[in-house]
Design an enzyme around this catalytic site. Structure first.
Site, PDB file in Angstrom:
ATOM      1  N   THR A 135       0.849  -1.190   0.000  1.00  0.00           N
ATOM      2  CA  THR A 135       0.000   0.000   0.000  1.00  0.00           C
ATOM      3  C   THR A 135       0.885   1.240   0.000  1.00  0.00           C
ATOM      4  O   THR A 135       1.958   1.251   0.606  1.00  0.00           O
ATOM      5  CB  THR A 135      -0.927   0.058   1.232  1.00  0.00           C
ATOM      6  OG1 THR A 135      -0.148   0.345   2.402  1.00  0.00           O
ATOM      7  CG2 THR A 135      -1.677  -1.236   1.417  1.00  0.00           C
ATOM      8  N   GLU A 136       0.400   2.289  -0.657  1.00  0.00           N
ATOM      9  CA  GLU A 136       1.215   3.496  -0.763  1.00  0.00           C
ATOM     10  C   GLU A 136       1.337   4.224   0.572  1.00  0.00           C
ATOM     11  O   GLU A 136       2.224   5.067   0.741  1.00  0.00           O
ATOM     12  CB  GLU A 136       0.661   4.437  -1.829  1.00  0.00           C
ATOM     13  CG  GLU A 136      -0.708   4.992  -1.531  1.00  0.00           C
ATOM     14  CD  GLU A 136      -1.234   5.806  -2.711  1.00  0.00           C
ATOM     15  OE1 GLU A 136      -1.438   7.021  -2.529  1.00  0.00           O
ATOM     16  OE2 GLU A 136      -1.436   5.236  -3.789  1.00  0.00           O
ATOM     17  N   ASN A 137       0.455   3.911   1.532  1.00  0.00           N
ATOM     18  CA  ASN A 137       0.569   4.542   2.838  1.00  0.00           C
ATOM     19  C   ASN A 137       1.510   3.785   3.777  1.00  0.00           C
ATOM     20  O   ASN A 137       1.594   4.111   4.953  1.00  0.00           O
ATOM     21  CB  ASN A 137      -0.808   4.723   3.489  1.00  0.00           C
ATOM     22  CG  ASN A 137      -1.605   3.437   3.574  1.00  0.00           C
ATOM     23  OD1 ASN A 137      -1.678   2.684   2.620  1.00  0.00           O
ATOM     24  ND2 ASN A 137      -2.215   3.191   4.715  1.00  0.00           N
TER      25      ASN A 137
END
Length: 218
Positions: A53-55
């Site tokens: 995930t990009e977070n």
């Protein structure tokens, strides 16, 4: 040979299952917000797919429900998710470095438009009153080794989302290799040709009526 593999158009959940089945074992994959997040619900540990995930999460699991929900564990779309064994966390900047550095085998993104050359438009419709949403889509479309798109074949106004040439601002150029829609799966060949791999609830002729350029059969 192109076949109709289902007797009706697919729901987003059914389409997510089709996408999940196509992700190869051992792959590192990012799922974009919207429909693509559903893909996580159809992957098992036996599939050996690692979700990023990009977070800042590597080893994301399926969507969490009820007592499984931990408000600190969310995907990029702010949906609560579960951990998988060996899951790890890191800074947002490190996550984007993974995306930009070519470390992801595949990303699955939504789209406003995709054209026959694999160009992708999914961050802005171009309308003056539209709210742009760049997010990490540009980084993913450029950095991932393959980009799969999940979308409906037509927009709410009935216009096709698979087009001759994108008219909306581009997210990535020549990046899309497959398009998964509620009515068919398309393979982008890279030379301007688009192959219909399979259809859902309709035949190739019906799909062709919705697409403004000539399609090829598998």
């Amino acid at each position: 040979m192109t076949r109709m593999t289902r007797d009706r158009a697919l729901s987003p959940e059914e389409l997510a299952e089709v996408v999940a089945a196509d992700i190869p074992a051992g792959a590192y994959v990012n799922l974009g917000i919207g429909q693509p997040t559903l893909v996580s619900n159809y992957l098992t540990p036996e599939d050996d797919v690692t979700l990023h995930t990009e977070n800042g999460m590597l080893g994301m699991g399926a969507q969490a429900h009820g007592e499984e929900v931990d408000p600190d564990l969310i995907n990029a779309g702010k949906i609560p998710v579960k951990e998988t064994e060996g899951c790890s966390y890191f800074h947002h900047a490190d996550s984007f470095a993974m995306m930009r550095g070519g470390h992801l085998d595949c990303c699955v993104l939504g789209a406003f438009q995709v054209d026959r050359n694999g160009n992708l438009a999914n961050w802005h419709t171009g309308k003056p009153d539209a709210i742009p949403a760049v997010g990490g889509a540009m980084d993913l479309a450029t950095g991932a080794k393959q980009t799969f798109v999940m979308m409906t074949l037509t927009a709410k106004n009935g216009q096709p989302k698979l087009v001759e040439e994108c008219t909306m601002p581009l997210t990535g150029v020549g990046c899309v290799s497959r398009i998964y829609t509620d009515q068919a799966v398309f393979l982008i060949e890279g030379d301007g040709s688009v192959v219909v791999r399979e259809t859902f609830g309709c035949d190739v002729e019906a799909v062709q009526e919705l697409v403004p350029f000539a399609l090829e059969r598998a």
